[in-house]
Design a protein around this motif. Structure first.
Motif, PDB file in Angstrom:
ATOM      1  N   ARG A 237       5.172 -10.366  14.314  1.00  0.00           N
ATOM      2  CA  ARG A 237       4.124  -9.781  15.157  1.00  0.00           C
ATOM      3  C   ARG A 237       2.747 -10.074  14.566  1.00  0.00           C
ATOM      4  O   ARG A 237       1.809 -10.418  15.289  1.00  0.00           O
ATOM      5  N   ILE A 238       2.645  -9.941  13.224  1.00  0.00           N
ATOM      6  CA  ILE A 238       1.363 -10.245  12.565  1.00  0.00           C
ATOM      7  C   ILE A 238       0.985 -11.711  12.815  1.00  0.00           C
ATOM      8  O   ILE A 238      -0.176 -12.051  12.989  1.00  0.00           O
ATOM      9  N   LEU A 239       2.005 -12.576  12.847  1.00  0.00           N
ATOM     10  CA  LEU A 239       1.744 -14.006  13.051  1.00  0.00           C
ATOM     11  C   LEU A 239       1.558 -14.350  14.530  1.00  0.00           C
ATOM     12  O   LEU A 239       1.337 -15.511  14.878  1.00  0.00           O
ATOM     13  N   GLY A 240       1.695 -13.353  15.383  1.00  0.00           N
ATOM     14  CA  GLY A 240       1.446 -13.569  16.819  1.00  0.00           C
ATOM     15  C   GLY A 240       2.670 -14.016  17.600  1.00  0.00           C
ATOM     16  O   GLY A 240       2.542 -14.506  18.721  1.00  0.00           O
ATOM     17  N   PHE A 241       3.867 -13.855  17.045  1.00  0.00           N
ATOM     18  CA  PHE A 241       5.076 -14.255  17.775  1.00  0.00           C
ATOM     19  C   PHE A 241       5.541 -13.123  18.681  1.00  0.00           C
ATOM     20  O   PHE A 241       5.308 -11.956  18.421  1.00  0.00           O
ATOM     21  N   ALA A 242       6.282 -13.512  19.723  1.00  0.00           N
ATOM     22  CA  ALA A 242       6.831 -12.507  20.644  1.00  0.00           C
ATOM     23  C   ALA A 242       8.019 -11.805  19.986  1.00  0.00           C
ATOM     24  O   ALA A 242       8.675 -12.367  19.100  1.00  0.00           O
ATOM     25  N   TYR A 243       8.297 -10.575  20.424  1.00  0.00           N
ATOM     26  CA  TYR A 243       9.461  -9.822  19.955  1.00  0.00           C
ATOM     27  C   TYR A 243      10.716 -10.337  20.652  1.00  0.00           C
ATOM     28  O   TYR A 243      10.656 -10.609  21.846  1.00  0.00           O
ATOM     29  N   PRO A 244      11.847 -10.476  19.989  1.00  0.00           N
ATOM     30  CA  PRO A 244      12.094 -10.339  18.550  1.00  0.00           C
ATOM     31  C   PRO A 244      11.768 -11.656  17.841  1.00  0.00           C
ATOM     32  O   PRO A 244      12.048 -12.736  18.372  1.00  0.00           O
TER      33      PRO A 244
ATOM     34  N   ASP B 202      22.106  -1.295  -7.899  1.00  0.00           N
ATOM     35  CA  ASP B 202      22.722  -0.666  -6.721  1.00  0.00           C
ATOM     36  C   ASP B 202      22.820  -1.671  -5.570  1.00  0.00           C
ATOM     37  O   ASP B 202      22.543  -2.860  -5.727  1.00  0.00           O
ATOM     38  N   PHE B 203      23.221  -1.169  -4.407  1.00  0.00           N
ATOM     39  CA  PHE B 203      23.308  -2.058  -3.230  1.00  0.00           C
ATOM     40  C   PHE B 203      22.282  -1.647  -2.185  1.00  0.00           C
ATOM     41  O   PHE B 203      22.523  -1.732  -0.989  1.00  0.00           O
ATOM     42  N   ASP B 204      21.126  -1.193  -2.699  1.00  0.00           N
ATOM     43  CA  ASP B 204      20.056  -0.781  -1.796  1.00  0.00           C
ATOM     44  C   ASP B 204      19.093  -1.937  -1.533  1.00  0.00           C
ATOM     45  O   ASP B 204      19.019  -2.891  -2.309  1.00  0.00           O
ATOM     46  N   PHE B 205      18.359  -1.802  -0.439  1.00  0.00           N
ATOM     47  CA  PHE B 205      17.362  -2.798  -0.058  1.00  0.00           C
ATOM     48  C   PHE B 205      16.058  -2.091   0.289  1.00  0.00           C
ATOM     49  O   PHE B 205      16.045  -0.904   0.611  1.00  0.00           O
ATOM     50  N   SER B 206      14.964  -2.846   0.225  1.00  0.00           N
ATOM     51  CA  SER B 206      13.674  -2.324   0.678  1.00  0.00           C
ATOM     52  C   SER B 206      12.874  -3.505   1.212  1.00  0.00           C
ATOM     53  O   SER B 206      12.634  -4.467   0.490  1.00  0.00           O
ATOM     54  N   PHE B 207      12.517  -3.442   2.486  1.00  0.00           N
ATOM     55  CA  PHE B 207      11.804  -4.580   3.078  1.00  0.00           C
ATOM     56  C   PHE B 207      10.395  -4.233   3.561  1.00  0.00           C
ATOM     57  O   PHE B 207       9.690  -5.113   4.051  1.00  0.00           O
ATOM     58  N   SER B 208       9.978  -2.950   3.412  1.00  0.00           N
ATOM     59  CA  SER B 208       8.671  -2.614   3.992  1.00  0.00           C
ATOM     60  C   SER B 208       7.530  -3.244   3.180  1.00  0.00           C
ATOM     61  O   SER B 208       6.478  -3.576   3.729  1.00  0.00           O
ATOM     62  N   GLY B 209       7.740  -3.428   1.859  1.00  0.00           N
ATOM     63  CA  GLY B 209       6.696  -4.018   1.010  1.00  0.00           C
ATOM     64  C   GLY B 209       6.417  -5.472   1.383  1.00  0.00           C
ATOM     65  O   GLY B 209       5.292  -5.960   1.221  1.00  0.00           O
ATOM     66  N   LEU B 210       7.427  -6.137   1.896  1.00  0.00           N
ATOM     67  CA  LEU B 210       7.272  -7.556   2.254  1.00  0.00           C
ATOM     68  C   LEU B 210       6.250  -7.728   3.368  1.00  0.00           C
ATOM     69  O   LEU B 210       5.438  -8.658   3.348  1.00  0.00           O
ATOM     70  N   LYS B 211       6.290  -6.785   4.303  1.00  0.00           N
ATOM     71  CA  LYS B 211       5.338  -6.842   5.422  1.00  0.00           C
ATOM     72  C   LYS B 211       3.909  -6.724   4.881  1.00  0.00           C
ATOM     73  O   LYS B 211       3.015  -7.498   5.243  1.00  0.00           O
TER      74      LYS B 211
ATOM     75  N   MET C 183       1.055  -9.529   4.958  1.00  0.00           N
ATOM     76  CA  MET C 183      -0.207  -9.197   5.637  1.00  0.00           C
ATOM     77  C   MET C 183      -1.389  -9.521   4.731  1.00  0.00           C
ATOM     78  O   MET C 183      -2.381 -10.113   5.160  1.00  0.00           O
ATOM     79  N   ARG C 184      -1.281  -9.142   3.434  1.00  0.00           N
ATOM     80  CA  ARG C 184      -2.358  -9.424   2.470  1.00  0.00           C
ATOM     81  C   ARG C 184      -2.565 -10.921   2.331  1.00  0.00           C
ATOM     82  O   ARG C 184      -3.674 -11.411   2.233  1.00  0.00           O
ATOM     83  N   PHE C 185      -1.447 -11.650   2.295  1.00  0.00           N
ATOM     84  CA  PHE C 185      -1.528 -13.111   2.115  1.00  0.00           C
ATOM     85  C   PHE C 185      -2.231 -13.759   3.316  1.00  0.00           C
ATOM     86  O   PHE C 185      -3.058 -14.647   3.174  1.00  0.00           O
ATOM     87  N   ILE C 186      -1.912 -13.251   4.495  1.00  0.00           N
ATOM     88  CA  ILE C 186      -2.433 -13.863   5.728  1.00  0.00           C
ATOM     89  C   ILE C 186      -3.921 -13.561   5.925  1.00  0.00           C
ATOM     90  O   ILE C 186      -4.680 -14.408   6.401  1.00  0.00           O
TER      91      ILE C 186
ATOM     92  N   ASN D   1       4.138 -22.086   9.295  1.00  0.00           N
ATOM     93  CA  ASN D   1       5.549 -22.453   9.089  1.00  0.00           C
ATOM     94  C   ASN D   1       5.980 -22.191   7.645  1.00  0.00           C
ATOM     95  O   ASN D   1       7.105 -21.748   7.396  1.00  0.00           O
ATOM     96  N   GLU D   2       5.065 -22.441   6.702  1.00  0.00           N
ATOM     97  CA  GLU D   2       5.397 -22.166   5.283  1.00  0.00           C
ATOM     98  C   GLU D   2       5.555 -20.670   5.039  1.00  0.00           C
ATOM     99  O   GLU D   2       6.426 -20.245   4.274  1.00  0.00           O
ATOM    100  N   ILE D   3       4.715 -19.872   5.696  1.00  0.00           N
ATOM    101  CA  ILE D   3       4.852 -18.405   5.553  1.00  0.00           C
ATOM    102  C   ILE D   3       6.225 -17.977   6.094  1.00  0.00           C
ATOM    103  O   ILE D   3       6.924 -17.169   5.482  1.00  0.00           O
TER     104      ILE D   3
END
Ligand code: KG4
Ligand code: ZN
Length: 374
Positions: free
Chosen positions: A213-220, A248-257, A261-264, A275-277
């Motif tokens: 969405r940040i990159l302007g793509f349609a959902y999903p 453990d077998f936990d995940f966290s993906f909110s930091g990636l967004k 965002m900071r990188f962009i 495309n590289e992003i």
């Protein structure tokens, strides 16, 4: 036994007819999915009420189409007639003759009705559950409530449990990666499974969608990110894979967004850079999924992995997982559903219900948006 399955947990409206023979082999006779994704593409994501309103419109035509298609030969249903079931101009339309036939097929050939009870969006779930309950009550057919996430793994059984060489995958590690969930489970049998871990915040698919969405793509955005990532061999852009080294077998993906965002921000986004992003995002998500899935298989000494959920359609995830297993000479087999059974569909609901046939009194079946694992 022949079952009509209904799936409406998120934005899709699905109905399928499946059959189980005396040897326990299952066959998909029809699988129809109507999507309202173009509507959500306009709003940049799913607005739950819009999704449910669309499902109310689609539910009966989709069921009718699945029933007709289950008997396609007998009915001589041409593709054109099939499409004509849905649209006349811009509005939904059902040919009265075909509708009558669908009704007869439902009464005469269907033994039970399976329906997704949760987890999912409450309005969407209610459409499927209340339709299934009404059919069950009116036609006096048993109803089987199904857990949507477990069904994502059972999408694999559609191919595993088919003729001519049915395979039993037990015991297996199941990785569920969808738009709303990321979970690892260890299965010993149909009824004996243990949840090992899951996401603490965003799901893997959600991360793809939010960054898209940040990159302007349609959902999903998952498929678009995958398509663009494929055009890039390697990239020097590296995003973190949170919790990749945790025990453990936990995940966290909110930091990636946030990281993406900071990188962009303040960068001139050329097509190549976008495309590289995409490549970096895909690498970051798949790396942690692969590492933890393999680690769970090693820890529990299990030599089969089943993937399920929309993100399991991602080829980089499938291929890289197989490559790591091969490089480490682990001898683990990996199964993933074919793409049409990876994203939300009713066939997987039917497969789960046929292999775990537990009818419930119709008045005890309810939509459960927060349904979790036992
Ligand atoms: O399982 P699913 O159809 O619905 C839920 O139960 O949530 O999963 C949808 C998710 C979306 O987030 C979508 O972006 C993601 O699956 N997805 C993909 C791909 N195809 C669908 N993500 C990455 N690569 C793909 N090829
Ligand atoms: Zn799903």
């Amino acid at each position: 036994m022949r079952i009509l399955a209904i799936e409406t947990s998120c934005d899709e409206t699905g109905a399928a007819v499946l059959e189980k023979d005396e040897k326990g082999l299952i066959k998909v006779l029809s699988n129809v999915t109507a999507t309202s994704s173009s509507l959500h593409a306009k709003t940049g994501g799913i607005i739950p009420e819009n999704a449910a309103r669309e499902q109310v419109k689609f539910m009966i035509p989709v069921i009718a189409a699945a029933l007709l298609k289950s008997q396609e030969k007998e009915n001589n249903l041409t593709m054109k007639q099939f499409n004509n079931l849905f649209l006349k101009g811009n509005s939904l339309w059902i040919d009265p003759e075909l509708f009558k036939k669908a009704n007869t097929i439902l009464k005469n050939t269907i033994d039970a009705i399976a329906v997704t009870q949760g987890p999912g969006l409450i309005g969407s779930l209610l459409v499927g559950v209340e339709t299934a309950k009404t059919l069950s009550f009116a036609l006096n057919k048993p109803i089987v409530p199904v857990h949507h996430l477990l069904a994502h793994l059972y999408a694999n059984f559609i191919e595993l449990n088919a003729k001519p060489y049915p395979l039993s995958p037990f015991p297996f590690i199941g990785l569920i990666v969808s738009g709303g969930h990321t979970d690892i489970l260890c299965f010993r049998s149909h009824s004996n499974y243990k949840w090992l871990g899951g996401t603490r915040d965003d799901a893997a698919g959600e991360a793809f969608d939010k960054i898209g969405r940040i990159l302007g793509f349609a959902y999903p955005s998952g498929p678009e990110i995958e398509k663009r990532a494929k055009t890039v061999g390697e990239t020097s852009i590296k995003f973190h894979s949170p919790l990749i080294n945790s025990e453990d077998f936990d995940f966290s993906f909110s930091g990636l967004k946030t990281e993406a965002m900071r990188f962009i921000k303040d960068r001139h986004l050329t097509k190549r850079l976008i495309n590289e992003i995409c490549r970096a995002v895909e690498d970051s998500i798949t790396a942690v999924l692969i590492k933890k899935t393999i680690r769970s298989a090693k820890l529990y000494k299990i030599s089969t992995i089943l993937l399920g959920g929309g993100v399991s359609a991602n080829e980089a995830l499938r291929k890289e997982l197989e490559l790591r297993i091969m490089n480490q000479e682990l001898g683990i087999k990996v199964f993933a559903p074919s793409k049409s059974f990876a994203t939300d569909n009713a066939a997987m609901i039917g497969a789960y219900a046929l292999l775990n046939y537990k009818p419930a009194p119709w008045n005890k079946v309810s939509a459960q948006p927060e349904l979790y694992f036992d």
